[in-house]
Design a protein around this motif. Sequence first.
Motif, PDB file in Angstrom:
ATOM      1  N   SER A   1       4.095   9.993  -9.525  1.00 39.64           N
ATOM      2  CA  SER A   1       3.624  10.078 -10.907  1.00 39.64           C
ATOM      3  C   SER A   1       2.860  11.372 -11.157  1.00 39.64           C
ATOM      4  CB  SER A   1       2.726   8.882 -11.245  1.00 39.64           C
ATOM      5  OG  SER A   1       3.461   7.690 -11.204  1.00 39.64           O
ATOM      6  N   VAL A   2       2.024  11.758 -10.212  1.00 37.45           N
ATOM      7  CA  VAL A   2       1.271  13.014 -10.352  1.00 37.45           C
ATOM      8  C   VAL A   2       2.232  14.206 -10.355  1.00 37.45           C
ATOM      9  CG1 VAL A   2      -0.364  14.551  -9.176  1.00 37.45           C
ATOM     10  CG2 VAL A   2      -0.887  12.124  -9.417  1.00 37.45           C
ATOM     11  N   LEU A   3       3.203  14.201  -9.445  1.00 36.17           N
ATOM     12  CA  LEU A   3       4.180  15.298  -9.413  1.00 36.17           C
ATOM     13  C   LEU A   3       5.003  15.356 -10.698  1.00 36.17           C
ATOM     14  CD1 LEU A   3       5.579  15.217  -5.767  1.00 36.17           C
ATOM     15  CD2 LEU A   3       4.012  16.865  -6.777  1.00 36.17           C
ATOM     16  N   HIS A   4       5.406  14.193 -11.195  1.00 42.47           N
ATOM     17  CA  HIS A   4       6.185  14.157 -12.432  1.00 42.47           C
ATOM     18  C   HIS A   4       5.365  14.671 -13.611  1.00 42.47           C
ATOM     19  CE1 HIS A   4       9.268  12.943 -15.225  1.00 42.47           C
ATOM     20  NE2 HIS A   4       8.358  12.288 -15.929  1.00 42.47           N
ATOM     21  N   ARG A   5       4.106  14.292 -13.678  1.00 40.13           N
ATOM     22  CA  ARG A   5       3.211  14.766 -14.753  1.00 40.13           C
ATOM     23  C   ARG A   5       3.084  16.288 -14.704  1.00 40.13           C
ATOM     24  NH1 ARG A   5       1.080  14.794 -19.579  1.00 40.13           N
ATOM     25  NH2 ARG A   5      -1.115  15.303 -19.619  1.00 40.13           N
ATOM     26  N   LYS A   6       2.929  16.828 -13.510  1.00 37.88           N
ATOM     27  CA  LYS A   6       2.826  18.281 -13.359  1.00 37.88           C
ATOM     28  C   LYS A   6       4.128  18.963 -13.801  1.00 37.88           C
ATOM     29  CE  LYS A   6       1.131  22.161 -11.793  1.00 37.88           C
ATOM     30  NZ  LYS A   6       0.289  22.931 -12.663  1.00 37.88           N
ATOM     31  N   PHE A   7       5.258  18.387 -13.403  1.00 35.99           N
ATOM     32  CA  PHE A   7       6.551  18.935 -13.801  1.00 35.99           C
ATOM     33  C   PHE A   7       6.706  18.925 -15.317  1.00 35.99           C
ATOM     34  CE2 PHE A   7      10.890  17.907 -15.147  1.00 35.99           C
ATOM     35  CZ  PHE A   7      11.540  19.073 -14.766  1.00 35.99           C
TER      36      PHE A   7
ATOM     37  N   ILE B   1       0.841  -1.206   0.000  1.00 37.32           N
ATOM     38  CA  ILE B   1       0.000   0.000   0.000  1.00 37.32           C
ATOM     39  C   ILE B   1       0.877   1.259   0.000  1.00 37.32           C
ATOM     40  CG2 ILE B   1      -1.615   1.346   1.401  1.00 37.32           C
ATOM     41  CD1 ILE B   1      -2.888  -1.369   2.201  1.00 37.32           C
ATOM     42  N   CYS B   2       1.922   1.264   0.826  1.00 40.82           N
ATOM     43  CA  CYS B   2       2.844   2.408   0.862  1.00 40.82           C
ATOM     44  C   CYS B   2       3.511   2.607  -0.499  1.00 40.82           C
ATOM     45  CB  CYS B   2       3.901   2.219   1.939  1.00 40.82           C
ATOM     46  SG  CYS B   2       3.296   2.370   3.626  1.00 40.82           S
ATOM     47  N   CYS B   3       3.912   1.524  -1.121  1.00 38.86           N
ATOM     48  CA  CYS B   3       4.580   1.605  -2.425  1.00 38.86           C
ATOM     49  C   CYS B   3       3.638   2.161  -3.491  1.00 38.86           C
ATOM     50  CB  CYS B   3       5.086   0.219  -2.822  1.00 38.86           C
ATOM     51  SG  CYS B   3       5.940   0.189  -4.401  1.00 38.86           S
ATOM     52  N   ILE B   4       2.395   1.671  -3.522  1.00 40.94           N
ATOM     53  CA  ILE B   4       1.420   2.146  -4.516  1.00 40.94           C
ATOM     54  C   ILE B   4       1.117   3.624  -4.299  1.00 40.94           C
ATOM     55  CG2 ILE B   4      -0.992   1.933  -5.246  1.00 40.94           C
ATOM     56  CD1 ILE B   4      -0.667  -1.115  -4.790  1.00 40.94           C
ATOM     57  N   PHE B   5       0.930   4.021  -3.033  1.00 41.80           N
ATOM     58  CA  PHE B   5       0.672   5.427  -2.744  1.00 41.80           C
ATOM     59  C   PHE B   5       1.835   6.302  -3.200  1.00 41.80           C
ATOM     60  CE2 PHE B   5       1.282   9.061   0.070  1.00 41.80           C
ATOM     61  CZ  PHE B   5       0.122   9.761  -0.195  1.00 41.80           C
ATOM     62  N   THR B   6       3.059   5.883  -2.875  1.00 43.69           N
ATOM     63  CA  THR B   6       4.242   6.656  -3.260  1.00 43.69           C
ATOM     64  C   THR B   6       4.363   6.741  -4.777  1.00 43.69           C
ATOM     65  OG1 THR B   6       5.360   5.982  -1.245  1.00 43.69           O
ATOM     66  CG2 THR B   6       6.746   6.827  -3.005  1.00 43.69           C
ATOM     67  N   TRP B   7       4.155   5.639  -5.466  1.00 49.21           N
ATOM     68  CA  TRP B   7       4.238   5.626  -6.928  1.00 49.21           C
ATOM     69  C   TRP B   7       3.207   6.573  -7.537  1.00 49.21           C
ATOM     70  CZ3 TRP B   7       0.719   3.879 -10.676  1.00 49.21           C
ATOM     71  CH2 TRP B   7       1.237   3.854 -11.967  1.00 49.21           C
ATOM     72  N   ALA B   8       1.964   6.534  -7.033  1.00 47.08           N
ATOM     73  CA  ALA B   8       0.913   7.408  -7.564  1.00 47.08           C
ATOM     74  C   ALA B   8       1.256   8.880  -7.295  1.00 47.08           C
ATOM     75  CB  ALA B   8      -0.435   7.053  -6.942  1.00 47.08           C
ATOM     76  N   PHE B   9       1.723   9.183  -6.101  1.00 49.80           N
ATOM     77  CA  PHE B   9       2.055  10.560  -5.741  1.00 49.80           C
ATOM     78  C   PHE B   9       3.196  11.093  -6.602  1.00 49.80           C
ATOM     79  CE2 PHE B   9       4.297  13.648  -2.986  1.00 49.80           C
ATOM     80  CZ  PHE B   9       3.279  14.571  -2.851  1.00 49.80           C
TER      81      PHE B   9
END
Length: 121
Positions: A85-91, A75-83
């Motif tokens: 990914s969103v930051l990278h997309r914004k960048f 769960i921690c890994c999936i949350f971190t990956w999603a977070f």
Amino acid sequence: QSNFGFSTAITLIFIRISTMMKSEKRKSEWAQLSTDLTNNALSLCVGWGWSNFTSVACTRAVATSGMKPMHTYLICCIFTWAFISVLHRKFESERSAWDSHVEEETLNLGLGQVIGGQTVL
């Protein structure tokens, strides 16, 4: 909570220091290399701070969740990956917008040449 505060504080402080150092023009190559080395050291310290925060958060989650440790880490890994990914997309979207703006301004000011349909700056 204190790990999060520490990580946030060193991130903000080191961003400020790094920005100041990059804005100064160094005359000698040694001075420029010193600035680059300092920026790398600051980056490593920030990464260490966030790594420490993540480690403590995962350890506490495993201890308090009541689930199997593997499920908690997943769960921690999936949350971190999603977070991330969103930051990278914004960048990437901000970088694309900035690149388009720079190219448009370059052409508007007549600083670039168009050769074969491509802009040469």
